[in-house]
Design an enzyme around this catalytic site. Structure first.
Site, mmCIF file in Angstrom:
data_model
loop_
_atom_site.group_PDB
_atom_site.id
_atom_site.type_symbol
_atom_site.label_atom_id
_atom_site.label_comp_id
_atom_site.label_asym_id
_atom_site.label_seq_id
_atom_site.Cartn_x
_atom_site.Cartn_y
_atom_site.Cartn_z
ATOM 1 N N GLY A 78 34.079 24.415 7.095
ATOM 2 C CA GLY A 78 33.451 23.479 6.157
ATOM 3 C C GLY A 78 32.316 22.676 6.772
ATOM 4 O O GLY A 78 31.897 21.671 6.202
ATOM 5 N N THR B 60 33.378 29.452 8.377
ATOM 6 C CA THR B 60 33.931 29.361 9.720
ATOM 7 C C THR B 60 35.335 29.786 9.443
ATOM 8 O O THR B 60 35.701 29.964 8.282
ATOM 9 C CB THR B 60 33.868 27.900 10.202
ATOM 10 O OG1 THR B 60 32.523 27.598 10.517
ATOM 11 C CG2 THR B 60 34.734 27.621 11.418
HETATM 12 O O1 DON Z 1 30.537 23.783 14.719
HETATM 13 C C1 DON Z 1 30.315 23.367 13.586
HETATM 14 O O2 DON Z 1 30.561 22.235 13.230
HETATM 15 C C2 DON Z 1 29.733 24.325 12.570
HETATM 16 N N1 DON Z 1 28.970 25.341 13.233
HETATM 17 C C3 DON Z 1 30.853 24.882 11.777
HETATM 18 C C4 DON Z 1 30.359 25.780 10.681
HETATM 19 C C5 DON Z 1 31.286 25.869 9.559
HETATM 20 O O3 DON Z 1 32.321 25.265 9.505
HETATM 21 C C6 DON Z 1 30.856 26.733 8.466
HETATM 22 N N2 DON Z 1 31.924 26.949 7.558
HETATM 23 N N3 DON Z 1 32.369 26.601 6.621
#
Ligand code: DON
Length: 566
Positions: free
Chosen positions: A469, A377
């Site tokens: 994360g 992300t």
């Molecule tokens: O919205 C969320 O909590 C997840 N889709 C976030 C994904 C994420 O942080 C992936 N990366 N490290």
């Protein structure tokens, strides 16, 4: 006369006001977005202009998470016009479930979860919100023309950018991960499958899409040419997103979660994020137990036990309670009643905190779930010269999302549907569970952990922070805030420090990154924890004030760049 000046000077020193030139500060996930951010600030753009310009750049140079086909959240401290005071805002541009989505859509006839259906391919995507988000943020707060803000991204897509080593590494990981997991043809490899370090990577189709967005605004994405391309491809491959989904997609301005902590005002993400509630719960429960924590550390050191053992256990115990609440109560507040006020009420948190023992692990029900290991992300933190701030976290969910590129538009689609609870108490890719509150419904937003957060001190921006994360976003933001504001670390130290993560399930597992001392691990194991190194425990981007001047730090775990602009 001289005396008057001396008195004034002393007064200014005491009140921490200085004559120093105003500064701006940024912490961005890569050097391209950092360069563009500095340029926009130097051209007189405000924090929201920077956010918009950088978000589109990241959609080009950071394709594993920067996006057009995903969604996110933006926490803002700014004023829409000169007549209004500066205050906090929260923009929800999270993806929505398509109108054709349904509660059991990822279950087979025996009500078992069909592996990877919510993660890979055409049925894994929610209706994207990023373009609408950037558009609305700009409409409300932007000061430079929209068209101009998109030019850097267009150039980087058209002329190419030099690929660093981390992007091909993540792309190769993803390539292997999706292998044989989908019956549908995926076109990920065609676009991103053979990236090499140092190559000049051009994306001409994406450049055209960005050009259309620059000319026609968000309407191109939701009702124009790009919308047509998305719907066409979805129809060809059994995807769920329709013209109606795109036409009806709307962002939402929400009231952020606000709480007081150590003399700061914490402003963070409300539902459909669990982040704000969770971070406030962690900070407050820690505050309630801080005196006991100090005693426990003293007692432990006397017995030859490292302080870090006590701290890791303490954080795990706090998190256990927070993630239990998350699983039960959190979801899209447009669809369910989320008891936000109750969850962060002093009385409730007192009661919860009192259950914690510094000596032993509290029981967890037996449910097995595992965390996967590479996620993406991306977050950026901005303060401009005038004191406006943006904390923005956006995502495709996993790196490169669903593996589906919209061929005629050159961008990846998200796999955010996996953030719903596909079946009660079955863990998602991050190992977190959910139930009714986060079940799938048409047009509902899936629960998130993304936590773009701003701290105010005396109604002025003091700190802007966030991270990727997955479910560990919450514990990473919490620990960074404690490090920088309570332990008085520098920005860099706070961001790079070892972080630990526990989330109720899997039972008694503490993740860490970077390494913990051998002795600390041994002692935690002796208490009953299992320890797991997690090679991707966040990529925090932090700007924070120290003695009235800005410091910025980009996590050494990622490829970010922080700058203070004088
Ligand atoms: O919205 C969320 O909590 C997840 N889709 C976030 C994904 C994420 O942080 C992936 N990366 N490290």
């Amino acid at each position: 006369m001289v005396n008057k000046f001396v008195i004034l000077f002393i007064c200014l020193l005491i009140t921490n006001v200085s004559f120093a030139k105003p500064q701006a500060a940024i912490a961005m996930p890569d050097k391209y977005s950092a360069d563009v951010a500095v340029k926009i600030l130097q051209q007189g753009g405000n924090a929201i202009d920077v956010a918009v310009g950088s978000a589109f750049v990241l959609a080009v140079t950071y394709p594993e998470a920067g996006n057009l086909g995903g969604g996110g959240f933006m926490t803002i401290f700014a004023k829409p016009s000169n007549k209004e005071p500066r205050r906090s805002y929260f923009l929800d541009y999270r993806e929505k479930a398509p109108l054709l989505a349904s509660k059991n859509m990822y279950l087979d006839s025996k009500k078992n979860v069909i592996p990877y259906k919510s993660l890979i391919g055409y049925k894994a995507s929610g209706v994207p919100g990023t373009v609408a988000g950037m558009w609305d943020a700009h409409q409300k707060f932007g000061s430079l023309p929209w068209q101009d803000l998109l030019q850097p991204a267009i150039k980087l897509a058209k002329n190419g950018f030099k690929v660093d080593e981390k992007l091909p590494a993540t792309a190769n990981w993803y390539k292997k991960w999706i292998l044989n997991k989908s019956k549908q043809p995926l076109n990920f490899n065609k676009y991103f499958g053979s990236l090499k370090k140092d190559q000049l990577f051009k994306q001409p189709i994406l450049a055209k899409t960005l050009n259309r967005l620059a000319s026609f605004g968000a309407s191109d994405f939701y009702t124009g040419q790009t919308a047509k391309y998305i719907v066409e491809q979805m129809q060809q491959h059994g995807g769920l997103i329709t013209k109606k989904d795109l036409t009806e997609y709307k962002v939402k301005w929400r009231k952020p979660i606000v709480a007081n902590w150590l003399g700061y005002q914490v402003i963070s993400a409300p539902p459909p994020s669990s982040g704000g509630v969770a971070i406030v719960q962690l900070l407050k429960m820690k505050e309630i137990l801080d005196a006991k924590f100090e005693i426990a550390k003293l007692k432990a050191t006397k017995k030859g036990i490292d302080e870090q053992v006590v701290e890791a256990h303490f954080y795990a115990e706090l998190s256990k309670r927070v993630y239990a609440d998350r699983a039960k109560y959190l979801g899209d507040a447009d669809f369910i009643n989320v008891p936000v006020a109750e969850l962060i009420a002093e009385q409730y948190l007192n009661k919860r905190a009192k259950q914690i023992s510094f000596d032993k692990i509290s029981d967890t029900e037996k449910v097995s779930a595992g965390l996967a290991e590479s996620f993406e992300t991306t977050h950026f933190s901005i303060v401009d010269f005038a004191g406006n701030a943006v904390a923005n976290t956006y995502t495709l969910n996993m790196p490169f999302g669903s593996g589906v590129v919209i061929e005629k538009a050159g961008f990846l689609m998200n796999n955010e549907m996996d953030d719903f609870s596909t079946k009660p108490n079955v863990a998602n890719i991050y190992g977190v569970i959910g139930g009714k509150a986060n079940e799938i419904a048409p047009a509902k937003r899936m629960l998130s952990s993304m936590s773009p957060t701003i701290l105010l001190k005396n109604n002025q921006v003091d700190t802007v922070v966030g991270t990727p994360g997955g479910s560990s976003i919450i514990t990473s933001v919490f620990q960074t805030l404690v490090n920088v504001k309570q332990k008085n670390m520098t920005a860099e130290q706070a961001v790079d420090a070892t972080r630990v993560h526990h989330q109720l399930l899997p039972k008694d597992i503490i993740m860490y990154n970077p390494s913990l001392k051998k002795e600390v691990k041994k002692q935690l194991e002796k208490m009953g924890y299992q320890l797991r190194f997690n090679n991707y425990l966040g990529d925090v981007q932090l700007v924070t004030k120290k003695n009235g001047r800005w410091q910025g730090a980009a996590d050494k775990r990622g490829r970010g760049v922080a700058r203070v602009i004088n």
